[in-house]
Scaffold this motif. Sequence first.
Motif, PDB file in Angstrom:
ATOM      1  N   LEU B 124      16.388 -30.843 117.261  1.00  0.00           N
ATOM      2  CA  LEU B 124      16.595 -31.949 116.332  1.00  0.00           C
ATOM      3  C   LEU B 124      16.237 -31.566 114.898  1.00  0.00           C
ATOM      4  CD1 LEU B 124      15.387 -35.257 118.038  1.00  0.00           C
ATOM      5  CD2 LEU B 124      17.533 -34.892 116.801  1.00  0.00           C
ATOM      6  N   VAL B 125      15.142 -30.838 114.758  1.00  0.00           N
ATOM      7  CA  VAL B 125      14.735 -30.397 113.419  1.00  0.00           C
ATOM      8  C   VAL B 125      15.839 -29.526 112.817  1.00  0.00           C
ATOM      9  CG1 VAL B 125      13.116 -28.922 112.153  1.00  0.00           C
ATOM     10  CG2 VAL B 125      12.261 -30.592 113.827  1.00  0.00           C
ATOM     11  N   LYS B 126      16.350 -28.617 113.635  1.00  0.00           N
ATOM     12  CA  LYS B 126      17.415 -27.734 113.143  1.00  0.00           C
ATOM     13  C   LYS B 126      18.673 -28.526 112.781  1.00  0.00           C
ATOM     14  CE  LYS B 126      16.039 -23.468 115.405  1.00  0.00           C
ATOM     15  NZ  LYS B 126      16.153 -22.733 116.683  1.00  0.00           N
ATOM     16  N   SER B 127      19.060 -29.438 113.663  1.00  0.00           N
ATOM     17  CA  SER B 127      20.328 -30.129 113.439  1.00  0.00           C
ATOM     18  C   SER B 127      20.242 -31.140 112.281  1.00  0.00           C
ATOM     19  CB  SER B 127      20.783 -30.824 114.729  1.00  0.00           C
ATOM     20  OG  SER B 127      19.838 -31.811 115.104  1.00  0.00           O
ATOM     21  N   THR B 128      19.076 -31.707 112.060  1.00  0.00           N
ATOM     22  CA  THR B 128      18.962 -32.699 110.982  1.00  0.00           C
ATOM     23  C   THR B 128      18.608 -32.066 109.646  1.00  0.00           C
ATOM     24  OG1 THR B 128      16.621 -33.022 111.467  1.00  0.00           O
ATOM     25  CG2 THR B 128      18.170 -34.528 112.547  1.00  0.00           C
ATOM     26  N   GLY B 129      18.016 -30.869 109.683  1.00  0.00           N
ATOM     27  CA  GLY B 129      17.556 -30.262 108.434  1.00  0.00           C
ATOM     28  C   GLY B 129      16.316 -30.924 107.869  1.00  0.00           C
ATOM     29  N   LEU B 130      15.685 -31.754 108.670  1.00  0.00           N
ATOM     30  CA  LEU B 130      14.464 -32.412 108.214  1.00  0.00           C
ATOM     31  C   LEU B 130      13.262 -31.470 108.373  1.00  0.00           C
ATOM     32  CD1 LEU B 130      15.296 -35.854 109.810  1.00  0.00           C
ATOM     33  CD2 LEU B 130      14.976 -35.446 107.349  1.00  0.00           C
ATOM     34  N   HIS B 131      12.157 -31.857 107.770  1.00  0.00           N
ATOM     35  CA  HIS B 131      10.961 -31.007 107.833  1.00  0.00           C
ATOM     36  C   HIS B 131       9.972 -31.548 108.856  1.00  0.00           C
ATOM     37  CE1 HIS B 131      12.679 -28.836 104.642  1.00  0.00           C
ATOM     38  NE2 HIS B 131      12.555 -29.808 103.756  1.00  0.00           N
ATOM     39  N   PHE B 132       9.281 -30.613 109.477  1.00  0.00           N
ATOM     40  CA  PHE B 132       8.386 -30.974 110.565  1.00  0.00           C
ATOM     41  C   PHE B 132       7.103 -30.147 110.442  1.00  0.00           C
ATOM     42  CE2 PHE B 132       6.577 -31.397 114.680  1.00  0.00           C
ATOM     43  CZ  PHE B 132       7.174 -32.480 115.324  1.00  0.00           C
ATOM     44  N   ASN B 332       0.949 -28.802 101.377  1.00  0.00           N
ATOM     45  CA  ASN B 332       2.061 -27.855 101.440  1.00  0.00           C
ATOM     46  C   ASN B 332       3.317 -28.516 102.007  1.00  0.00           C
ATOM     47  OD1 ASN B 332       0.276 -26.055 100.412  1.00  0.00           O
ATOM     48  ND2 ASN B 332       0.009 -24.861 102.281  1.00  0.00           N
ATOM     49  N   PHE B 333       3.098 -29.440 102.933  1.00  0.00           N
ATOM     50  CA  PHE B 333       4.230 -30.196 103.468  1.00  0.00           C
ATOM     51  C   PHE B 333       4.848 -31.054 102.361  1.00  0.00           C
ATOM     52  CE2 PHE B 333       5.762 -34.178 105.467  1.00  0.00           C
ATOM     53  CZ  PHE B 333       6.752 -33.662 106.298  1.00  0.00           C
ATOM     54  N   ALA B 334       4.008 -31.713 101.595  1.00  0.00           N
ATOM     55  CA  ALA B 334       4.511 -32.575 100.521  1.00  0.00           C
ATOM     56  C   ALA B 334       5.272 -31.749  99.483  1.00  0.00           C
ATOM     57  CB  ALA B 334       3.348 -33.321  99.855  1.00  0.00           C
ATOM     58  N   THR B 335       4.715 -30.610  99.142  1.00  0.00           N
ATOM     59  CA  THR B 335       5.391 -29.732  98.181  1.00  0.00           C
ATOM     60  C   THR B 335       6.744 -29.304  98.723  1.00  0.00           C
ATOM     61  OG1 THR B 335       3.219 -28.935  97.519  1.00  0.00           O
ATOM     62  CG2 THR B 335       5.112 -27.619  96.827  1.00  0.00           C
ATOM     63  N   HIS B 336       6.766 -28.999 100.006  1.00  0.00           N
ATOM     64  CA  HIS B 336       8.001 -28.539 100.632  1.00  0.00           C
ATOM     65  C   HIS B 336       9.052 -29.651 100.655  1.00  0.00           C
ATOM     66  CE1 HIS B 336      10.177 -26.728 104.317  1.00  0.00           C
ATOM     67  NE2 HIS B 336      10.603 -26.151 103.231  1.00  0.00           N
ATOM     68  N   VAL B 337       8.639 -30.820 101.083  1.00  0.00           N
ATOM     69  CA  VAL B 337       9.580 -31.936 101.136  1.00  0.00           C
ATOM     70  C   VAL B 337      10.071 -32.259  99.728  1.00  0.00           C
ATOM     71  CG1 VAL B 337       9.829 -34.397 101.650  1.00  0.00           C
ATOM     72  CG2 VAL B 337       8.622 -32.895 103.260  1.00  0.00           C
ATOM     73  N   ASN B 338       9.156 -32.292  98.780  1.00  0.00           N
ATOM     74  CA  ASN B 338       9.547 -32.531  97.395  1.00  0.00           C
ATOM     75  C   ASN B 338      10.542 -31.487  96.917  1.00  0.00           C
ATOM     76  OD1 ASN B 338       8.763 -34.671  95.561  1.00  0.00           O
ATOM     77  ND2 ASN B 338       6.673 -34.298  96.285  1.00  0.00           N
ATOM     78  N   THR B 342      14.848 -31.475  95.354  1.00  0.00           N
ATOM     79  CA  THR B 342      15.287 -30.896  94.080  1.00  0.00           C
ATOM     80  C   THR B 342      16.077 -29.624  94.369  1.00  0.00           C
ATOM     81  OG1 THR B 342      13.397 -29.447  93.830  1.00  0.00           O
ATOM     82  CG2 THR B 342      13.136 -31.721  93.062  1.00  0.00           C
ATOM     83  N   THR B 343      16.330 -28.889  93.338  1.00  0.00           N
ATOM     84  CA  THR B 343      17.096 -27.654  93.531  1.00  0.00           C
ATOM     85  C   THR B 343      16.212 -26.459  93.835  1.00  0.00           C
ATOM     86  OG1 THR B 343      17.032 -27.401  91.149  1.00  0.00           O
ATOM     87  CG2 THR B 343      19.049 -28.348  92.087  1.00  0.00           C
ATOM     88  N   THR B 344      14.892 -26.598  93.563  1.00  0.00           N
ATOM     89  CA  THR B 344      14.014 -25.446  93.786  1.00  0.00           C
ATOM     90  C   THR B 344      13.494 -25.429  95.216  1.00  0.00           C
ATOM     91  OG1 THR B 344      12.223 -26.799  92.940  1.00  0.00           O
ATOM     92  CG2 THR B 344      13.233 -25.218  91.408  1.00  0.00           C
ATOM     93  N   LYS B 345      14.302 -24.947  96.103  1.00  0.00           N
ATOM     94  CA  LYS B 345      13.935 -24.897  97.512  1.00  0.00           C
ATOM     95  C   LYS B 345      12.836 -23.872  97.774  1.00  0.00           C
ATOM     96  CE  LYS B 345      16.925 -27.852  99.082  1.00  0.00           C
ATOM     97  NZ  LYS B 345      18.357 -27.579  99.289  1.00  0.00           N
ATOM     98  N   ILE B 346      11.924 -24.261  98.648  1.00  0.00           N
ATOM     99  CA  ILE B 346      10.919 -23.310  99.132  1.00  0.00           C
ATOM    100  C   ILE B 346      11.455 -22.697 100.414  1.00  0.00           C
ATOM    101  CG2 ILE B 346       8.643 -23.141 100.187  1.00  0.00           C
ATOM    102  CD1 ILE B 346       7.706 -25.297  98.271  1.00  0.00           C
TER     103      ILE B 346
END
Lengths: 381, 381, 381, 381
Positions: B124-132, B332-338, B342-346
């Motif tokens: 599910l994480v892979k298919s949705t692209g959401l963060h976990f 680190n999760f918050a930074t990642h989700v944030n 935006t365009t600056t992907k981690i």
Amino acid sequence: MRKLRMGMIGGGIGSFIGDVHRKASALDGKIELVCGAFSSTAEKSKASGQALLLPEDRYYGSFEEMILKEKELPVDIRMDFVSIVTPNHMHFAPAKLALENGFHVVCDKPLTLTVDEAKRLEDLVKSTGLHFALTHNYPGTPMVKQAKAMVENGDLGKIRKVQVHYLQGWMATAVEDSGNKQAAWRVDPSKSGVGGALGDIGTHAHNMIEYVTGLKVKELAADLGKVGKGRLLDDDGNILLRLENGAKGTMSFSQIAVGEENNFSIRVYGEKGSLEWHQENPNELITRWIDRPKVVYTPNGHELYPKAIAASRIPAGHPEGYLEAFANVYKNFATHVNSSLTTTKIETPDYPTVSEGIRGVQFIHAAVESDKQNAAWVSLG
Amino acid sequence: MRKLRMGMIGGGIGSFIGDVHRKASALDGKIELVCGAFSSTAEKSKASGQALLLPEDRYYGSFEEMILKEKELPVDIRMDFVSIVTPNHMHFAPAKLALENGFHVVCDKPLTLTVDEAKRLEDLVKSTGLHFALTHNYPGTPMVKQAKAMVENGDLGKIRKVQVHYLQGWMATAVEDSGNKQAAWRVDPSKSGVGGALGDIGTHAHNMIEYVTGLKVKELAADLGKVGKGRLLDDDGNILLRLENGAKGTMSFSQIAVGEENNFSIRVYGEKGSLEWHQENPNELITRWIDRPKVVYTPNGHELYPKAIAASRIPAGHPEGYLEAFANVYKNFATHVNSSLTTTKIETPDYPTVSEGIRGVQFIHAAVESDKQNAAWVSLG
Amino acid sequence: MRKLRMGMIGGGIGSFIGDVHRKASALDGKIELVCGAFSSTAEKSKASGQALLLPEDRYYGSFEEMILKEKELPVDIRMDFVSIVTPNHMHFAPAKLALENGFHVVCDKPLTLTVDEAKRLEDLVKSTGLHFALTHNYPGTPMVKQAKAMVENGDLGKIRKVQVHYLQGWMATAVEDSGNKQAAWRVDPSKSGVGGALGDIGTHAHNMIEYVTGLKVKELAADLGKVGKGRLLDDDGNILLRLENGAKGTMSFSQIAVGEENNFSIRVYGEKGSLEWHQENPNELITRWIDRPKVVYTPNGHELYPKAIAASRIPAGHPEGYLEAFANVYKNFATHVNSSLTTTKIETPDYPTVSEGIRGVQFIHAAVESDKQNAAWVSLG
Amino acid sequence: MRKLRMGMIGGGIGSFIGDVHRKASALDGKIELVCGAFSSTAEKSKASGQALLLPEDRYYGSFEEMILKEKELPVDIRMDFVSIVTPNHMHFAPAKLALENGFHVVCDKPLTLTVDEAKRLEDLVKSTGLHFALTHNYPGTPMVKQAKAMVENGDLGKIRKVQVHYLQGWMATAVEDSGNKQAAWRVDPSKSGVGGALGDIGTHAHNMIEYVTGLKVKELAADLGKVGKGRLLDDDGNILLRLENGAKGTMSFSQIAVGEENNFSIRVYGEKGSLEWHQENPNELITRWIDRPKVVYTPNGHELYPKAIAASRIPAGHPEGYLEAFANVYKNFATHVNSSLTTTKIETPDYPTVSEGIRGVQFIHAAVESDKQNAAWVSLG
């Protein structure tokens, strides 16, 4: 009470453990080194004898010569006991000969290469009535004595779990190839027996568990490592333990644990309390309790059991170390032997004996057997 | 960059871990608790919501209600992610529902009761692209990050040996019978799954080994204990480990180790150096070396790797602890989700994810299986 | 009970102590940062306000502007209190203005540059009935609270001797010349006042003694050092202490003690027992006794006094550190202010107040005076 | 090289320090106790001589008798040196007589009651060419030798600050009234001299500073305490120090610091690095650096200076303690005396001599003088 006269077998000048035995036996003024067969060659033995300031008729070319010639000397001159500080394969023969000729024995561990040899020494000790000390030095430490006494007195309640590790790093590289004599014989099965680090330090760890808990290790599952290239004997090991009362535990030992010096530690958990001791800081016994905060005992500090007090020489806060613990084995042995020369017999001597020696050899063989069977459970003795 | 809005599932007032998650997420000012389904009953959930000063339309009677209703709210008001802090059996369903409805997830460990469930979440994480994020908090500790970086950079050389223990004593007596809620569900297989202490703290120990060494545990031999009378799940365990590169080791964990508070420690030995870390004194990383003396690293001290520096908030010598390490997972999760907004992907987020969750569940099942077979070797995954 | 609204004065992004105050106040969910005058220029203040995600009408160009404008806001929106985290010379004016306009105050230490200013603030606090917290954070530590409670309850008997040191090394070189802003103002008498390290850390050491023992320092003999070349203020000091009850002691502090991070330690000796606490390992309180072994207390462990228990957030063995102790000042302040909004008044708030602030300024001036007289005895206040 | 023959003055059976000297001198097999005047009465001396297994013609009723009679014995039988282990007031006379009759001297500290006596002994040592060791045992510790060598080699840079404390609690109650012999003479000015704890442990602290830093204490300001009711001599003290190079520091010592066992610690801060050593855990030397992390040295570990290596007997990780450090004084003294019997003279003997003795007595008198003047600065020597 008189000074006991000691004859040393092995331990020529330059030997680590020979020097330790000499210092440990000298510390309390109860034992005097009077003779020695310090080396496998007469020449080297002589050099050691001279360096040790012995009279020239008291160093010998072989242990056989020493035992037989000392026996001929007048009773108030000849040695009272031998101290055997040779590599493992040279414990059995001199111990046997000494006992057969009426000399008490102090012997390094592991006792012998095989369980059969160990039991034959036990028989000799029984039949001759002579005294036999095995130099497991760590039980000589005041705080280890306190630990044992606390368990014995039920302070911790029923023991449920033990954890012991003995970690060294001195064999992390191939020191046996670069002139380190001790390393050289320790990696040689003909001299060390079937165990490498197992025999050298694993036996200490095993002895510590049985000493402190008063419980026998019933069975073990051992996963040994021969990490150094080309080594025939273990230099590392991880072991699951089951004790006779159902308690479980782990043992980890190593001589390739880089940077570790002599990190020998034990933790014992009971129903009511637990304890922790670290050899590198031996003057603390840390205890934890089900209903009160952590309490730290120190030698000659408050609330100690008599055997812990007896094992310490100096006031609280004045650290004692490895040599003092070692010296306690010699001191208690000397007191015991002296007591046997008089009418005030000591019933239960406070030092490791041939029985602990048998357990140690059983431990080594069980661990090697388990490892061969991919860490299957094997029982001890 | 904006504050992320968090909805909490479980963790009502009085819950240890709910409170920890709230404090950890609040610490850095990057996350705001906006709603919650704090309890299994609407009434209790409301009481918690009020105590937490939430507006009355933002606490819910069930996680289903929360997820579905929040989804209806305007995008600049509704929660961004859920934080799941329920007992083990209640991780899978809310995590699944949250992902299916477009919410990122922070979830307590162990991830799920079965490996199958864990893998379904991964899918599910892979298919949705959401963060976990999985809240293994200990890798958030600055000195653990330094340990990992040192191994990763080869400072220690090839890893040869690991030793980990995680010792607690809080379940040494039958606390589950005297009103301790956490104890009660932890001893209940329907809520904890097949592992007791295994799932609670064994998974931390396993994760720590794989995190610091970067090596997978290949197989294990586990001897578990159910020491507390009548317990159906393990409360103690001793495990032999073999890592994928041939290194060996031991793990010992316990919740019946009387007097231990939260004694979680790891030692890692390589060819050139070794390291040691103790959770109860987390601001030291002790390292030992083949050719130089012991070196002790401290947060914001000298010669640290960037990830260790990034994990510390305050100057050297100002101790950080459990909550700060936990907060690093959230930060680190918050930074990642944030960053994903935006365009600056981690690229590689610095927190444990669903993958670590799968490993943990595999570890639990392998250990239980091995124990059933009298500590036979069982491989993980 | 509601969340208190905080306005910050000073502490712009990049400031060590501003960040500490923000995290400490956020941790427990009882305080919300709503506005700030973060810097001496409006531009910098704005940049900080934006980075802190504040609404644009809530960051201000000066503390005067903030205090006066916030006062105009509706009562349910405007800030409840100011947090003053500026250099020393900028404590008095904003504290005075805030009090005069009806705002409670949290202020960093040392309170003011002169004793006179300190007393004027005390008068204002009394006349307005507002609350004032001085952020001596170390008394917020659980084990320091336990220490105080033990002395207060007579566990140690009459206090005979104290020893305190506070050792840092961060100013061992001329960091003030290489862009370290904190160092720059700390070596500047116009910003720091008459004391350098004295004001920064000496005041913590002095406060710790008076807090734990409950005894006032009666007189002192100070030998200060200005070790860094060209420094006008002390960066090192050694002080003899005499307490009001006749007990004696030493204080040593330094910011040129190379390699020390934040080594703040206290020992207190009474007739029956003694205690020892080290800030760098704050979760242990070591106690020694006239008739029993060393006992080590831990947060949320056994046999603690209520205030020590109240100061800890998480179970025993989960370390808390500097930020948690700091947060206790804010938490207790928030509880106190909240209580004053209701009928359930708290009589004796558990945080340092303006009175401790006066003592600190008296201490600084007494030490400087003594040092001028070649370490003659000078009394405090 | 031969075994040196030692005659002991004082130190009868039951004496703490006599036993320490006997064990320390026996440890390395370089010294043999051959005779003694163990007590102030012939009867007690005899009892001790017998208990120590000496021949009956080698224990004497007084030190005068021993010195004069031993002188008559053949050169290869008579004692080589005396070891003086009496209370302070009985150091001068036997030391003087021994030197006047051609015997080397080992003497306990403090050297004498007055500076004048101390200087007279120095003159005698110079005029006779005999050797004189003062048993400051702590400089015999391997890690203290490493500390001194590091300072000497400039590793720490210019020394800026020192801190030393020596804390004991054994005189926290009136033990002198309940049969503690050592306490009884230590509180008696006619036996102890003008200093109480000052002479007993303050001198160790003073010696440690001068030994490790290689710097003389130039002046001090002392605030002494006579805490025990009715005591005529100090049992506690706090001292400000100024060293000859401008470095400053504190000394705190106590025998009423309840619960402390033998907490003797030193910290030395230089421009580039600093070091810390604790007697109760003597096998660690903690060093901190301006540009790299904390490094901890251990005996026989890596990167030690030669004198530190020479001071250790056993492999790294095998703790050595108080007796071994003490034994190093005797061992180095024996080596030195032996060297003077041959052509290979040792230029700078590695043990404290009569010069350190003079410094110690100057320290005591300066501290007492300063205390009389309400802690005014007084210079040493």
